[in-house]
Structures are given as C-alpha cells and as structure tokens.
Design an enzyme around this catalytic site. Structure first.
Site, PDB file in Angstrom:
ATOM      1  CB  SER A   4       2.779   1.631   6.467  1.00 45.47           C
ATOM      2  OG  SER A   4       1.500   1.300   6.878  1.00 45.47           O
ATOM      3  CG  HIS A  32      -0.601   0.273   2.496  1.00 50.33           C
ATOM      4  ND1 HIS A  32      -0.338  -0.715   3.433  1.00 50.33           N
ATOM      5  CD2 HIS A  32      -0.366   1.440   3.129  1.00 50.33           C
ATOM      6  CE1 HIS A  32       0.027  -0.152   4.569  1.00 50.33           C
ATOM      7  NE2 HIS A  32       0.027   1.149   4.417  1.00 50.33           N
ATOM      8  CG  ASP A  92       0.347  -4.130   2.804  1.00 50.35           C
ATOM      9  OD1 ASP A  92       0.901  -3.637   1.801  1.00 50.35           O
ATOM     10  OD2 ASP A  92      -0.466  -3.499   3.515  1.00 50.35           O
TER      11      ASP A  92
HETATM   12  N1  ARG Z   1      -4.897   0.395   7.637  1.00 45.59           N
HETATM   13  C1  ARG Z   1      -3.569   0.393   7.054  1.00 45.59           C
HETATM   14  C2  ARG Z   1      -2.914   1.727   7.279  1.00 45.59           C
HETATM   15  O1  ARG Z   1      -3.309   2.771   7.436  1.00 45.59           O
HETATM   16  C3  ARG Z   1      -3.548  -0.034   5.623  1.00 45.59           C
HETATM   17  C4  ARG Z   1      -4.139   0.914   4.680  1.00 45.59           C
HETATM   18  C5  ARG Z   1      -4.219   0.383   3.297  1.00 45.59           C
HETATM   19  N2  ARG Z   1      -5.338   0.985   2.664  1.00 45.59           N
HETATM   20  C6  ARG Z   1      -6.574   0.430   2.633  1.00 45.59           C
HETATM   21  N3  ARG Z   1      -7.596   1.217   2.486  1.00 45.59           N
HETATM   22  N4  ARG Z   1      -6.754  -0.848   2.714  1.00 45.59           N
HETATM   23  O2  ARG Z   1      -3.097   2.765   7.126  1.00 45.59           O
HETATM   24  N1  GLU Z   2      -1.261   1.282   7.546  1.00 47.98           N
HETATM   25  C1  GLU Z   2      -0.644   2.316   8.340  1.00 47.98           C
HETATM   26  C2  GLU Z   2       0.310   3.153   7.510  1.00 47.98           C
HETATM   27  O1  GLU Z   2       0.059   3.359   6.348  1.00 47.98           O
HETATM   28  C3  GLU Z   2       0.038   1.711   9.493  1.00 47.98           C
HETATM   29  C4  GLU Z   2      -0.996   1.214  10.359  1.00 47.98           C
HETATM   30  C5  GLU Z   2      -1.183   2.055  11.569  1.00 47.98           C
HETATM   31  O2  GLU Z   2      -1.749   3.155  11.500  1.00 47.98           O
HETATM   32  O3  GLU Z   2      -0.718   1.541  12.575  1.00 47.98           O
HETATM   33  O4  GLU Z   2       1.275   3.711   7.986  1.00 47.98           O
END
Ligand code: ARG
Ligand code: GLU
Length: 710
Positions: free
Chosen positions: A645, A84, A220
C-alpha cells in the site's frame, strides 16, 4: 506413453512457473529480467532501479511507518502514500471543529505541517547477499536448535561488523525459508509531518463495500514530509528541523494511460507463501480461513446492527469495523480464488513433477518422502492451528474487554519475571493505551460481541484445548457479571488501578471477575496451545526449508523468487483488465463518471463532495486530463500484497504514474498462488491525485513543488 506423460507434466510445470508471482530483490535484477522488462516497453536499466553507490529509484522509495510504502516526490522530502496508511495520523489531528478525516486537510505552508510523534520512514541504501557468512560454522549433524543458535550468533556479529554510517542500521533477513540471507543498510527518519489529506469522501470513497473490489473509485492518497536535522540526517522531532533535501525523487507523468502500458511497483510487500505444499493450502482454505471468517462475521454482524441504529456508535465503530472487515473480506476472496484457479490440483501436479525430478536428477533422497512428512505434520497440526486461530481472533483481535485483560496479564508477568523498573515503565505506557481504548467504545456492543464470541469458543474450540469452566448455558450471566463489575469495563477504576504499585495491582486483579476469567484462557494459551504450536511449527519450518531448496534445484537455473518478507521488492507488469467470471470483462481504468454513478448523498461510503460534482459537470480536468473524461483508478498485473500500500507505480521512463493501494477480490489468493489470469493490483492514477490537490485542496504550492512531465 511415458514420454507423453513426461511432456504433459512438463507443460503443467511450465504453467506453474509462468504462474509464479515475481517479487524481485532489487539487487538481484538479472540481465534477463531487465531485457524482459524492456521487451514490455521499459527503458530502465538495473542501475536506474537500484544502485548502492549512486542515486537511483530505491533512494526515492520508503517504508512508511513500518507497515506501508511511500515515495518521495520533491527535492524537499514530500511523500505520497495511501489515505488508509496515513489514516491514524490524520485522525489524531482531527477534532469536532477541525475534522480532517471528514473534510480533508490542506496545509498551505511548512509551518502548518503537523508533526506525528512515533511515526517514522525507512530508506534502504544497500542490499547485500550475506548467506555464506550467516550459514558458516554450522555442524551438519547438529539439531535445529543448535543450528539456529549459530545462525543467530553469526547474524549478531555481522550486524556489528558490516560497514555503516552512524545514522544507519543494518538489518539481516532470511529468504527462501532460511536458505538465503540478505543484509540491508537502512536509514530511519523520525520527524514526519502531515502535509495534506483529501476528505474521506475521496480518500475512502466506497469504503468497505468497494474494498478489495473492482470497479473502484477511491482517491486513496495522503501527503507527508520528511524533516531532518541541519545536516540532513535523521533526528527526533524538533521545531528546528528542516525539510529533508534530496535529489532522489520521482518526477510525475501526466501522460494518459492505456491498456498494455508497462509499469513497475517498488515497495515493501509484507508476507506471501507461494511455496507451501498443497496440503498446507488445503488446510488454510478448508479449516483456518472458514474459522476466521465465521468469527469475524459474527462480530461484524453485531457491530453493524448497533451502527445502523445509532449514529454515535456508527462514528465510534467505523474504523474498527473497517479493520475487522478488511481481512474478513480478503479471506473470503482468497478461498474463492484458490478454488476458482484450481490451485490445489496444480500444486499437487507440481509435487508429482518434483518427485520425478528428484529421481531423474538423483537429488538427495530425503526429498522423496517430504510430502508424506508434510501430510503427517499438517494432520497433527489441524487442531492446534484451529485452537490458536480461534484464541487469537476471540481474545486478542475482536473484543476490547478481552484485549484489555491481555495488557494486565503482560504487566503481571513483567513484574514476576523482571525488575520493578520494567513494570513501572510498561504500566505508564499501558495506562495511556488503555485510556485510549475507551474513546471509541460502547459497553453494549462489546458485551454483545463477548457473549457471541464465548458461545463460539465453547462450540468450536477443539476438545483438547477447551476451557472446562466455559459452559454455554452460563455465558449470559457471566457476561452480565463481568461487564457490570470488572475493572476491565470501568475506565475510572482501570485508571486508578494503573497507578498502583505492583503488589497492590496484582492483589486487585487477582480478585477481579473479568480478569480472573480471562486469565484462565490466557494461561491455556501459553501453557497448552502455544507450546504445541511452536513444537510442530519448527518441524514444519525445517521441512519447508528443505522443500524450498528442492524447488530451487528442480527448476534448474530458472529464477525462483523469494516469498515477501517485508523487504524492498520490485514487481512489474502491464495495465490490463480481467475476466472475473464467464462473459464478464472488467476494463482496467475507472473514471470520475463512475463516482457520480455510485453517488449516494449523505451516505458514509458513497457521498461525493460538491466540489467534485462541479468539476464533473464542467469537465474541469485540465491539465490532468484533456479528453473530458477523468481517470481515477487503474488495474495492472504486478504481484503485490499487504505492505505494498502506497507503493509507487512507475512507468518505462522511471516517472510516477500512480499509487498502489489494493488488489481485486478474485485475485487475493496471490499470497498463496499467483494466477496471472485474475490477479490484479489496483492503483490510483497520479493525475487524479493532482486534480484533487489542485482543484479540491487548492494547494498550488504542492503542485509547484513537484516536477510534472506533460
Ligand atoms: N484492502 C486494502 C488493503 O489492505 C485497503 C484497506 C483499507 N481499509 C479498509 N477497511 N477499507 O489492505
Ligand atoms: N491495502 C493493502 C495494504 O494496506 C494493499 C493491498 C494488498 O494487500 O494487496 O498494504
């Protein structure tokens, strides 16, 4: 009696201390912390982790393109980060014939690696506490503005005077709400090429449904490489550049994992706010989050209904949907977590303890009324915050047409305030970006969103900031008119407009139905909402700074860790499951078996590639797993946030065991309140990454480039 109360409060306060997350500044790794890590199994010394003078782990960790983290895994500058995080780059190289998002991308030589204009990565070579030098020469009685001006002057001077090499930069950042400052010596490499990416059925497996959730099964990851000039220094893209050479890279551990194993996350967490007063957290949970959740839910429902009826729209809106859904879902989890963990009550208890400490320790009496001040300020703040959040969500983040109006507004302002040269430059840049905004765009969808959002605005905007021209009974007609006639919904006309000189440009937009409509709202924002917000924010910030200092004093010599601010941090923990609710326990390791359990053929979230199904059938996992079960993702107790991330998960020997990519839903409130019972970070197992590179990508050259430890 008093003594008992004191002991009770003390216990609560102990609890709060234990709950505190730990995002440690690498240069501040104390002996105590190192030995605590060693008790948990770590064999690392402070010098192994960070050293300004010799190769250490920090030299193998990079900030990836400003917002994510990545790690170097070979002597030739190979980088691992999340899928991502690389998504936009992977997408930019994709076409109908070569759909790298859908099918994956596996370069088989240096020549096949793809450049990404604008992409960069940053190393942190040195971290230095410069608090005294930044806070020098400040008159105690000066007002906040004057103080801030001196601080800025000191920072500018330091940036110029601190020693550095030509290719390095100095950044100075504030910590503990302005009570401390650190200088970072950084190197930005700007020729970053895409090396490989798994198909989205692996890299994005589970997509939005599984996002922020456990059990999780996504691979991922994506792979890039740093290129440098002939002297191994940062350089703009050039075909003559060569792979970056380094002896600072992670070796990779193939050892199987188990609950209880120590690990460390090294990366660039973006923002946390663990030291807010209870009243602030309460406002976020009761007022702000619900407003944002409601707005995004409205948008997502509309998108979904169009996406489910039309495959073209589905393709066009998948990434947009994912972006909007990401924080929508996070805020829902955050609210539940704050309630579930009793965070507000616990913060209030700490505040009582804090006040008792102020008295016993005879601290500065200004602390005594600090919570009254916060109460008042957050009371005054309520409508302003609400207005600001509605405005940003509605006008800036969730509707394409309104966002385009912003670009035109900025251009108009630029011409008014600055030289024509600036206008021309900005116009060129915007012309490109605005043309791009029509690629994944559908008028009907955007218009339906516009109508819903304007109704929401009319209904929910606090009176003081309401736009008087907006009447809920004329919104449909208004939208019809704007989407029919405005340049904001007309790609050709907009393109033409962005070639006009500034006078003609302004003349045209001043007559445009869509632009003039949006402009009155944007003016409301800059003339009413933003100034009120700034005004109250600066007061809140100055009290938060005082409160932060007070917290540090009340906790004596116990360490207090600064909130995340986008700088390099370490956070450690163990592999561990959790209990999301009564009588349910989540194990910390997921397997390929679970991918097959979730498999929905043809589905955009849960499809599985035939190759992976074959590997599963044949249990063809060696040498990445010898047990017949293939681990995919795992959970740990490290405190992480957005920006982490792509961060390396590192074992007790300093080897790479996984890549961080998410947190569990029940624990997303760790940005405000860390509770070790339910806060978990989610990582993809490096063995699964290798399996995919080796047996799905057949990219043996990449496997050979890395050092694998059995
Ligand atoms: N939740 C993870 C992070 O903030 C993964 C985000 C990937 N994007 C998604 N919409 N699946 O940000
Ligand atoms: N998916 C998040 C990012 O893009 C990391 C997940 C979180 O917020 O812990 O950095």
């Amino acid at each position: 009696m008093r003594r008992i109360v004191y002991i009770l409060v003390f216990l609560l306060f102990q609890g709060i201390l234990a709950q505190q997350g730990r995002m440690i500044i690498p240069s501040e790794l104390s002996k105590d912390l190192i030995s605590r890590m060693q008790e948990m199994g770590s064999k690392l010394t402070a010098d192994n982790i960070y050293s300004p003078n010799k190769t250490s782990l920090n030299d193998a960790v990079i900030q990836f393109n400003g917002g994510c983290t990545g790690e170097i895994v070979s002597p030739e500058g190979l980088i691992l980060t999340n899928h991502h995080c690389g998504y936009a780059a992977i997408q930019s190289h994709s076409t109908f014939e070569h759909n790298y998002i859908k099918d994956g991308f596996w370069s088989k030589s240096f020549e096949e690696e793809l450049p990404n204009p604008g992409m960069y990565v940053s190393f942190v070579r040195k971290i230095e506490d410069v608090t005294e030098r930044v806070l020098t020469g400040i008159d105690k009685d000066a007002d906040t503005r004057q103080k801030q001006a001196i601080i800025q002057k000191n920072i500018n001077r330091l940036k110029k005077s601190l020693p550095k090499q030509d290719w390095q930069d100095i950044q100075i950042k504030s910590f503990f709400n302005g009570n401390s400052y650190y200088a970072f010596t950084v190197e930005n490499y700007k020729d970053i090429r895409l090396v490989a990416a798994p198909p989205s059925s692996i890299g994005k497996f589970g997509a939005d449904t599984d996002n922020w959730m456990w059990p999780r099964h996504s691979g991922d990851f994506s792979i890039f490489r740093i290129y440098a000039d002939k002297n191994n220094r940062p350089a703009e893209y050039s075909p003559d550049n060569v792979p970056y050479q380094t002896d600072a890279y992670f070796k990779i551990s193939l050892k199987p994992k188990k609950a209880g194993d120590f690990f460390l996350i090294y990366g660039f967490p973006g923002r946390t706010k663990e030291y807010l007063p209870a009243v602030a957290v309460q406002q976020k949970v009761e007022i702000i989050n619900p407003a944002r959740i409601k707005t995004r839910k409205t948008v997502l429902d509309i998108m979904k209904s169009y996406m489910s009826k039309n495959d073209t729209i589905k393709l066009q809106y998948t990434a947009k949907y994912a972006r909007i859904a990401n924080y929508w879902k996070k805020w829902i989890g955050e609210n539940q977590g704050i309630k579930g963990s009793g965070a507000i009550e616990k913060k209030k208890n700490f505040e009582s303890y804090f006040l008792s400490q102020v008295k016993t320790k005879k601290m500065d009496p200004e602390y005594l009324n600090i919570f009254d001040k916060f109460d008042k300020l957050y009371q005054q703040n309520r409508d302003i915050e609400l207005a600001r959040n509605y405005f940003i969500e509605i006008f800036y983040l969730n509707n394409d047409l309104l966002k385009r109006a912003f670009y035109l507004y900025n251009l108009k302002q630029t011409y008014r305030q600055k030289a024509k040269g600036d206008f021309d430059k900005l116009q060129k840049k915007y012309a490109e970006q605005l043309a791009g905004s029509f690629t994944n765009y559908n008028t009907d969808v955007d218009k339906a969103i516009f109508i819903a959002l304007m109704n929401l605005y009319a209904k929910n905007m606090p009176d003081k900031y309401q736009n008087t021209s907006l009447k809920s009974d004329n919104i449909d007609i208004l939208a019809g008119n704007i989407y029919q006639n405005s340049v904001l919904n007309n790609q050709k006309a907009l393109k033409k407009l962005l070639k006009k000189g500034p006078k003609k440009f302004i003349e045209i937009i001043n007559k445009d139905t869509g632009y003039t409509f949006a402009e009155t709202f944007i003016n409301d924002y800059y003339q009413k909402i933003a100034p009120d917000y700034q005004n109250i924010r600066s007061k809140i910030n100055s009290f938060q700074k005082i409160y932060m200092k007070g917290i540090q004093q009340t906790l004596n010599n116990r360490p207090v860790y600064p909130d995340a601010n986008g700088t390099l941090r370490i956070s450690y923990g163990v592999i561990k499951g959790y209990e999301p609710r009564d009588a349910v326990y989540y194990y910390p390791i997921s397997h390929v078996k679970g991918i097959i359990e979730k498999y929905i053929p043809g589905d955009y979230e849960f499809d599985v590639s035939q190759k992976l199904i074959e590997l599963y059938k044949n249990k063809d996992y060696k040498p990445y797993s010898n047990t017949g079960e293939m681990p995919v993702d795992f959970l740990g107790t490290a405190h992480t946030t957005g920006g982490n991330s792509g961060s390396p998960a590192i074992n007790s020997e300093g080897e790479l065991i996984g890549i961080n990519f998410d947190r569990v839903w029940e624990g997303t409130m760790s940005d405000l309140y860390y509770d070790q019972k339910i806060c978990r970070n989610i990582m993809v197992d490096i063995n699964y990454v290798l399996l995919v590179i080796d047996k799905i990508g057949n990219d043996k050259r990449l496997i050979d480039e890395m050092i694998l430890i059995k």
